[in-house]
Design an enzyme around this catalytic site. Structure first.
Site, short mmCIF file in Angstrom:
data_model
loop_
_atom_site.label_atom_id
_atom_site.label_comp_id
_atom_site.label_asym_id
_atom_site.label_seq_id
_atom_site.Cartn_x
_atom_site.Cartn_y
_atom_site.Cartn_z
CG ASP A 106 29.17 38.83 47.40
OD1 ASP A 106 28.10 38.92 46.77
OD2 ASP A 106 30.04 37.98 47.15
CG ASP A 107 24.89 37.85 47.91
OD1 ASP A 107 25.23 38.32 46.81
OD2 ASP A 107 24.75 36.63 48.11
CG HIS B 96 32.89 35.58 41.34
ND1 HIS B 96 31.74 35.39 42.05
CD2 HIS B 96 33.06 34.45 40.60
CE1 HIS B 96 31.22 34.21 41.76
NE2 HIS B 96 32.01 33.62 40.87
CE LYS C 242 32.07 37.02 44.91
NZ LYS C 242 30.78 36.53 45.43
CG HIS D 291 27.98 35.24 48.89
ND1 HIS D 291 27.97 33.90 49.14
CD2 HIS D 291 27.69 35.38 47.57
CE1 HIS D 291 27.68 33.25 48.02
NE2 HIS D 291 27.50 34.13 47.04
CG ASP E 254 27.36 41.43 44.67
OD1 ASP E 254 26.69 41.59 45.72
OD2 ASP E 254 27.71 40.30 44.27
CG ASN E 255 23.87 40.20 44.22
OD1 ASN E 255 24.90 39.79 43.69
ND2 ASN E 255 23.45 39.71 45.37
CB CYS F 56 28.78 37.16 42.19
SG CYS F 56 28.19 37.06 43.89
CB SER G 285 30.94 32.97 45.81
OG SER G 285 30.46 33.93 44.92
NE ARG H 279 31.35 40.21 42.79
CZ ARG H 279 31.55 40.56 44.06
NH1 ARG H 279 32.72 40.98 44.45
NH2 ARG H 279 30.59 40.46 44.94
CE LYS I 64 23.48 35.62 44.70
NZ LYS I 64 24.60 35.25 45.58
MG MG Z 1 26.61 38.87 45.25
#
Ligand code: MG
Length: 484
Positions: free
Chosen positions: A43-44, A138, A136, A230, A282-283, A83, A161, A87, A303
């Site tokens: 994540d991130d 989401h 996660k 994240h 994811d980003n 996010c 998140s 996903r 992001k």
């Molecule tokens: Mg993310």
């Protein structure tokens, strides 16, 4: 010449054994030999956050090894730089706006992934796979939308998140409810403090290792969407203070450890040769968090933007003897392409409805003449077509968007400003010569512009575009529940 009866029997026996051997070789292998799949979705995590992409202040030796034993893709795009949307795209092979998922769903959201959409988990489950997600989700936090309703046999993790909790810097405005672990569909222990959050990576890793041990007899699909790095960042005592890059580096060291533990378990169970391991994000980094954010590796913005820093993510794929080791591929690909590729590798059928992913099995296996993906659409917000890419060219349309440039970021977990409505002008960039998207060559290349405009017009017809107030013909609704 006379052949004795005994000799005749001997010849017959040899022939029968021979036929048996050939028949065995030709018989399709049982499903137990289908490859296992391990999919890390971090994540991130920015493009520049691994040692192999230039990270400073900490090392990621297990990821470096994964890259050395597999192929690293350098033009790999998250479908959208946020996010939930990202996903949704990974798991369905669709642009998220095609299936009605945008942004990051909040705890009170009535929206989730529509049960009509087919996920990777559902496709491989039909092929006899056992499926698990640890991390996660989401894609909707109401029970109707949780992973067990979308093809997963097991889920342990967080529903959204982990900054959507009462300690959020904007809690006064957001009013986030308490955050809990979820086990299957049951709510578990509350994650109340940073100390609780410091167990996220290690707990998820332990659950993933247990899943491998318990399901080593059958092919499995193991999805590990780690909630870190994240914000809010927290690492186990074992890693806290160990990097020279503060808590962000500590967290990355722990994530790298997690990858190492999974690889070690696959090896000790004798599974690593028949397992496809995919590692991506994811980003890009949430840059206004400053020392608590990652690095885009020099790409523009991060992001929440459709510039490369938001959408270009690290990607490593390993499958010994099938995916070439130590290779770097610069072919354009996207997270949406994972679903059709895994479908082809596992013999699964594709979803019945239209998807946007393209399979890249031949490229993955080493045929570098392949160009599986020719175009990419940069949608953001609800349904705004902010840019299109074809080959090395990216045409950015005039749009309001988030920018991190021009403001100093925050520190120690507090965000700095990131204005949401910066007016970005129309611009053409050549990503081969100008990966940082700094030099607008729109006026010098009218033919390229009109070619890219055609790509955009087709996209607007198909998926719509809020900027041009176009609906699009082929969008499907998200799942939605009505609360009493
Ligand atoms: Mg993310």
């Amino acid at each position: 010449m006379k052949i004795t009866a005994r000799l005749q029997w001997s010849i017959l026996l040899v022939l029968m054994i021979g036929i048996g051997v050939v028949a065995t070789a030709l018989t399709p292998k049982p499903s137990a030999t289908k490859p296992n799949i391990v999919l890390f979705f971090i994540d991130d995590l920015g493009y520049g956050d691994l040692s192999v992409t230039g990270a400073l202040g900490y090392k990621t030796p297990h990821l470096d090894q994964l890259a050395a034993e597999g192929t690293r893709f350098t033009n790999f795009m998250a479908a959208q730089a946020v996010c939930s949307a990202s996903r949704a795209a990974l798991l369905t092979g669709c642009y998220p706006n095609r299936i009605g998922i945008t942004g990051a769903l909040g705890p009170q959201s009535k929206t989730g992934l529509n049960s009509n959409e087919e996920t990777i988990a559902e496709l491989v489950k039909a092929q006899g796979y056992t499926t698990g997600i640890f991390g996660k989700w989401h894609l909707g936090s109401e029970q109707e939308f949780l992973p067990l309703q979308h093809g997963f046999d097991e889920f342990y993790g967080v529903p959204y998140s982990h900054d959507m909790w009462p300690l959020h810097p904007w809690q006064e405005k957001a009013q986030y409810p308490p955050l809990h672990w979820i086990d299957g569909i049951k709510s578990g222990a509350e994650i109340k403090t940073l100390e609780d959050a410091s167990t996220l990576t290690s707990t998820i890793t332990e659950k993933a290792l247990s899943f491998i041990r318990r399901h080593k007899q059958k092919p499995f699909f193991l999805y590990i969407p780690h909630p870190m790095p994240h914000v809010p960042l927290a690492a186990s005592p074992r890693f806290k203070g160990k990097s020279e890059r503060g808590i962000f580096g500590d967290v990355l060291m722990e994530l790298d450890w997690s990858v190492g533990e999974v690889m070690k378990e696959l090896k000790s169970q004798g599974l690593d040769k028949n397992t496809i391991v995919i590692f991506t994000s994811d980003n890009g980094p949430w840059l206004n968090y400053g020392d608590h954010a990652g690095s885009s590796g020099g790409f523009r913005e991060g992001k929440g933007t459709s510039f490369e820093g938001g959408q270009r993510v690290p990607a490593i794929m390993r499958w010994p003897g099938v995916i070439p080791a130590g290779r770097i591929s610069n072919k354009l690909l996207s997270t949406m392409d994972v679903l059709p590729t895994l479908a082809k590798l596992t013999g699964a059928s594709l979803p019945k409805e239209k998807i946007d992913g393209v399979e890249f099995v031949a490229l993955l296996k080493g045929d570098d003449t392949q160009i599986p993906r020719k175009e990419f659409l940069y949608y953001y917000r609800q349904n705004s077509l902010e840019a299109v890419r074809k080959a090395d060219w990216k045409l950015v349309f005039e749009h309001p968007g988030r920018t991190y440039e021009g403001s100093l970021p925050g520190k120690d977990g507090q965000p700095g400003p990131a204005p949401e409505n910066h007016p970005f002008p129309k611009a053409l960039y050549n990503l081969a010569r100008d990966p940082g998207e700094r030099y607008n060559v729109l006026e010098q290349n009218p033919d390229i512009v009109s070619e890219l405009e055609k790509v955009a017009d087709a996209a607007r017809e198909d998926l719509g575009d809020d900027i041009q107030k176009k609906e699009g013909k082929n969008r499907r609704p998200s799942g939605r529940i009505e609360r009493k």
